[in-house]
Motif scaffolding. Sequence first.
Motif, PDB file in Angstrom:
ATOM      1  N   VAL A 126      11.101   7.316  -4.062  1.00 23.98           N
ATOM      2  CA  VAL A 126      10.819   6.390  -2.975  1.00 23.98           C
ATOM      3  C   VAL A 126       9.560   5.786  -3.292  1.00 23.98           C
ATOM      4  O   VAL A 126       8.277   6.735  -3.050  1.00 23.98           O
ATOM      5  CB  VAL A 126      11.021   6.980  -1.579  1.00 23.98           C
ATOM      6  CG1 VAL A 126      10.840   5.915  -0.369  1.00 23.98           C
ATOM      7  CG2 VAL A 126      12.532   7.662  -1.522  1.00 23.98           C
ATOM      8  N   ALA A 127       9.381   4.679  -3.218  1.00 26.12           N
ATOM      9  CA  ALA A 127       7.968   4.043  -3.646  1.00 26.12           C
ATOM     10  C   ALA A 127       7.793   2.701  -2.933  1.00 26.12           C
ATOM     11  O   ALA A 127       8.762   2.042  -2.113  1.00 26.12           O
ATOM     12  CB  ALA A 127       8.039   3.442  -5.062  1.00 26.12           C
ATOM     13  N   GLU A 128       6.448   2.380  -2.300  1.00 25.72           N
ATOM     14  CA  GLU A 128       6.341   1.199  -1.761  1.00 25.72           C
ATOM     15  C   GLU A 128       4.984   0.612  -2.278  1.00 25.72           C
ATOM     16  O   GLU A 128       4.084   1.122  -2.850  1.00 25.72           O
ATOM     17  CB  GLU A 128       5.607   1.565  -0.303  1.00 25.72           C
ATOM     18  CG  GLU A 128       5.473   0.162   0.756  1.00 25.72           C
ATOM     19  CD  GLU A 128       4.870   0.709   1.874  1.00 25.72           C
ATOM     20  OE1 GLU A 128       5.404  -0.024   2.852  1.00 25.72           O
ATOM     21  OE2 GLU A 128       4.126   1.426   1.972  1.00 25.72           O
ATOM     22  N   GLU A 129       5.281  -0.741  -2.542  1.00 27.18           N
ATOM     23  CA  GLU A 129       4.082  -1.390  -3.412  1.00 27.18           C
ATOM     24  C   GLU A 129       2.885  -1.867  -2.561  1.00 27.18           C
ATOM     25  O   GLU A 129       3.057  -2.220  -1.239  1.00 27.18           O
ATOM     26  CB  GLU A 129       4.740  -2.603  -3.988  1.00 27.18           C
ATOM     27  CG  GLU A 129       5.680  -2.522  -4.951  1.00 27.18           C
ATOM     28  CD  GLU A 129       6.622  -3.732  -5.355  1.00 27.18           C
ATOM     29  OE1 GLU A 129       6.675  -4.216  -6.559  1.00 27.18           O
ATOM     30  OE2 GLU A 129       6.790  -4.504  -4.172  1.00 27.18           O
ATOM     31  N   ARG A 130       1.721  -1.658  -3.053  1.00 25.58           N
ATOM     32  CA  ARG A 130       0.510  -1.829  -2.353  1.00 25.58           C
ATOM     33  C   ARG A 130      -0.101  -2.870  -3.136  1.00 25.58           C
ATOM     34  O   ARG A 130      -1.105  -2.499  -3.956  1.00 25.58           O
ATOM     35  CB  ARG A 130      -0.308  -0.763  -2.292  1.00 25.58           C
ATOM     36  CG  ARG A 130       0.385   0.483  -1.316  1.00 25.58           C
ATOM     37  CD  ARG A 130      -0.638   1.721  -1.100  1.00 25.58           C
ATOM     38  NE  ARG A 130      -0.070   2.597  -0.156  1.00 25.58           N
ATOM     39  CZ  ARG A 130      -0.611   3.761  -0.126  1.00 25.58           C
ATOM     40  NH1 ARG A 130      -1.709   4.109  -0.941  1.00 25.58           N
ATOM     41  NH2 ARG A 130      -0.263   4.642   0.796  1.00 25.58           N
ATOM     42  N   GLY A 131       0.206  -4.202  -3.018  1.00 27.07           N
ATOM     43  CA  GLY A 131      -0.412  -5.399  -3.704  1.00 27.07           C
ATOM     44  C   GLY A 131      -0.026  -5.163  -5.086  1.00 27.07           C
ATOM     45  O   GLY A 131       0.886  -4.367  -5.357  1.00 27.07           O
ATOM     46  N   ARG A 132      -0.816  -6.048  -6.124  1.00 24.52           N
ATOM     47  CA  ARG A 132      -0.562  -5.858  -7.355  1.00 24.52           C
ATOM     48  C   ARG A 132      -0.972  -4.870  -8.269  1.00 24.52           C
ATOM     49  O   ARG A 132      -0.066  -4.592  -9.354  1.00 24.52           O
ATOM     50  CB  ARG A 132      -1.235  -7.188  -7.823  1.00 24.52           C
ATOM     51  CG  ARG A 132      -0.661  -8.676  -7.147  1.00 24.52           C
ATOM     52  CD  ARG A 132      -1.604  -9.837  -7.854  1.00 24.52           C
ATOM     53  NE  ARG A 132      -1.480  -9.653  -9.373  1.00 24.52           N
ATOM     54  CZ  ARG A 132      -0.270 -10.484  -9.832  1.00 24.52           C
ATOM     55  NH1 ARG A 132       0.527 -10.929  -9.187  1.00 24.52           N
ATOM     56  NH2 ARG A 132      -0.136 -10.485 -11.272  1.00 24.52           N
ATOM     57  N   ASP A 133      -1.880  -3.899  -7.760  1.00 21.22           N
ATOM     58  CA  ASP A 133      -2.375  -2.870  -8.609  1.00 21.22           C
ATOM     59  C   ASP A 133      -1.991  -1.433  -8.432  1.00 21.22           C
ATOM     60  O   ASP A 133      -2.345  -0.542  -8.828  1.00 21.22           O
ATOM     61  CB  ASP A 133      -4.003  -2.977  -8.650  1.00 21.22           C
ATOM     62  CG  ASP A 133      -4.337  -4.493  -9.245  1.00 21.22           C
ATOM     63  OD1 ASP A 133      -3.441  -5.122 -10.239  1.00 21.22           O
ATOM     64  OD2 ASP A 133      -5.152  -4.910  -8.626  1.00 21.22           O
ATOM     65  N   GLU A 134      -1.286  -1.307  -7.042  1.00 33.72           N
ATOM     66  CA  GLU A 134      -1.122   0.119  -6.692  1.00 33.72           C
ATOM     67  C   GLU A 134       0.334   0.311  -6.023  1.00 33.72           C
ATOM     68  O   GLU A 134       0.730  -0.726  -5.500  1.00 33.72           O
ATOM     69  CB  GLU A 134      -2.021   0.466  -5.573  1.00 33.72           C
ATOM     70  CG  GLU A 134      -2.407   1.841  -5.495  1.00 33.72           C
ATOM     71  CD  GLU A 134      -3.424   2.250  -4.307  1.00 33.72           C
ATOM     72  OE1 GLU A 134      -4.508   2.360  -4.702  1.00 33.72           O
ATOM     73  OE2 GLU A 134      -3.253   1.947  -3.124  1.00 33.72           O
ATOM     74  N   ILE A 135       0.728   1.282  -6.288  1.00 34.47           N
ATOM     75  CA  ILE A 135       2.294   1.809  -5.762  1.00 34.47           C
ATOM     76  C   ILE A 135       2.157   3.078  -5.171  1.00 34.47           C
ATOM     77  O   ILE A 135       1.635   4.192  -5.907  1.00 34.47           O
ATOM     78  CB  ILE A 135       3.378   1.397  -6.737  1.00 34.47           C
ATOM     79  CG1 ILE A 135       4.667   1.617  -6.161  1.00 34.47           C
ATOM     80  CG2 ILE A 135       3.141   2.440  -8.015  1.00 34.47           C
ATOM     81  CD1 ILE A 135       5.758   1.086  -6.848  1.00 34.47           C
ATOM     82  N   ALA A 136       2.679   3.350  -3.876  1.00 30.51           N
ATOM     83  CA  ALA A 136       2.697   4.580  -3.430  1.00 30.51           C
ATOM     84  C   ALA A 136       4.068   5.361  -3.879  1.00 30.51           C
ATOM     85  O   ALA A 136       5.059   4.727  -3.294  1.00 30.51           O
ATOM     86  CB  ALA A 136       2.517   4.628  -1.832  1.00 30.51           C
ATOM     87  N   VAL A 137       4.162   6.440  -4.223  1.00 33.80           N
ATOM     88  CA  VAL A 137       5.438   6.895  -4.754  1.00 33.80           C
ATOM     89  C   VAL A 137       5.547   8.413  -4.248  1.00 33.80           C
ATOM     90  O   VAL A 137       4.584   9.208  -3.774  1.00 33.80           O
ATOM     91  CB  VAL A 137       5.448   7.062  -6.249  1.00 33.80           C
ATOM     92  CG1 VAL A 137       5.303   5.687  -6.879  1.00 33.80           C
ATOM     93  CG2 VAL A 137       4.458   8.001  -6.759  1.00 33.80           C
ATOM     94  N   GLN A 138       6.781   8.759  -4.044  1.00 30.68           N
ATOM     95  CA  GLN A 138       7.113  10.140  -3.746  1.00 30.68           C
ATOM     96  C   GLN A 138       8.635  10.401  -4.452  1.00 30.68           C
ATOM     97  O   GLN A 138       9.675   9.820  -4.123  1.00 30.68           O
ATOM     98  CB  GLN A 138       7.342  10.043  -2.172  1.00 30.68           C
ATOM     99  CG  GLN A 138       7.987  11.577  -1.497  1.00 30.68           C
ATOM    100  CD  GLN A 138       8.241  11.470  -0.251  1.00 30.68           C
ATOM    101  OE1 GLN A 138       8.221  10.454   0.595  1.00 30.68           O
ATOM    102  NE2 GLN A 138       8.749  12.731   0.295  1.00 30.68           N
TER     103      GLN A 138
END
Length: 447
Positions: free
Chosen positions: A372-384
């Motif tokens: 499960v991931a959520e994009e944080r702008g163009r350079d970062e992604i929060a993943v689990q």
Amino acid sequence: MNTPVVIEVRDVAKTFLVPEHRVDTLKERVVRPFRRISYRRFEALKGVSFDVYDGEFFGIVGQNGSGKSTLLKILANIYKADRGRVRVAGRVAPFIELGVGFNPEFTASENIEINGVLMGLTRREARRRADRILDFAELQEFRELKLKNYSSGMMVRLAFSIMVEADADIMLIDEVLAVGDAGFAQKCMDVFRARKRAGKTIVLVTHDMATVQSMCDRALLIDVGEVRYVGDPEEAARRYLRINFQRGSNRSAAGEPSDPATGGERMRVAVPQTNVRLASARLLVNGEEARNVEEGASFLIDARLRAERELKDPLFGLQVFNDEGILIARPPRWRLPEQQRARKIAVDEELAVQIELENPFVPGRYSVDLWVAEERGRDEIAVQPLRLISFVVYGTGEREGIVRLRSRCSTELGQPPTGSHEIGPTMTSASPAMPTASPTDVEDGVL
């Protein structure tokens, strides 16, 4: 640290001989009675050392095939280490693999007595605690039912309840708790907290970084059989995700897709983040809950997630692994339906995940991970990453290869080249061309 050490592991190594070709059926033994089986060496553990302190909640994390379960089985004295030393102070209650220690032909009451004795209780103590075990497992009305008729969820509840009532000093738990339903999973977490307050020691192997970050005092990261980190659980989770993404980037560089959540986008920085918690996960075959799947039978995974924080337009990815930790399948990533993407998902809001899978897998044990991931702008992604479920594919087919492919194959005889040796009836210039052979349906081909 002045707290006494209850588990001491020093320079532990374990190697397995893995057959290159498994002979599992009577047919194979009859057809190839003198076939020599070659083996390859698999080093599951390479000089592992660490300590676990009294009353500690200790997590063990790592990718599939990293050696986590092998290490836990050595701690439980199921496997013997090839090298090194393991010292355990106190009585141990292991909960390592679903169904281990159970006899499917015995009733729940009979299995409680057997497993209670295996965990250090006397037969009289095991019988006396049977009612409490069945009440906790919510299986009182099924006490005289043979275990072969239990669902996977019922088996988990019974096994965990026996371990709890054994009241051992040290609990060793593998990730099989993911099979349980939401209500029972919460009871398990309540038990963990109560045992921790009571000063009991818990060692948990898991892929769920949310549990590691919220419950563990310390965590060990193991990779390809070696200890990479021991210490703060937040840092262990970050390093675990970093290893996953580094290997995903290497696959991308080789022309393969990268991690399942990002779909191969290489330049984003992966940040570990607890996005959701797993409330429940079930495997369904023809609408009925199951823990085993017949070879070739399609199945459905029905899971429920709860948002741990506010989310917007999350990404989802899937991975299927075999029991050797080899990645078997990675379907395309997906998102919420178009009409639901604009609004934010509130904390504790439920997400229903349904995954329909065909079953080309050869007989063996498999596990399914959800990212499960959520994009944080163009350079970062929060993943689990989350371990959804484990299951067994059973059947009588040969176990060569990784998956079975359905195919339609044909062979055709045509005009041979000039001067070549002719096979079959002689052909002359006046002869008609040989008829095309009828296509042969091949039901099972192994890749």
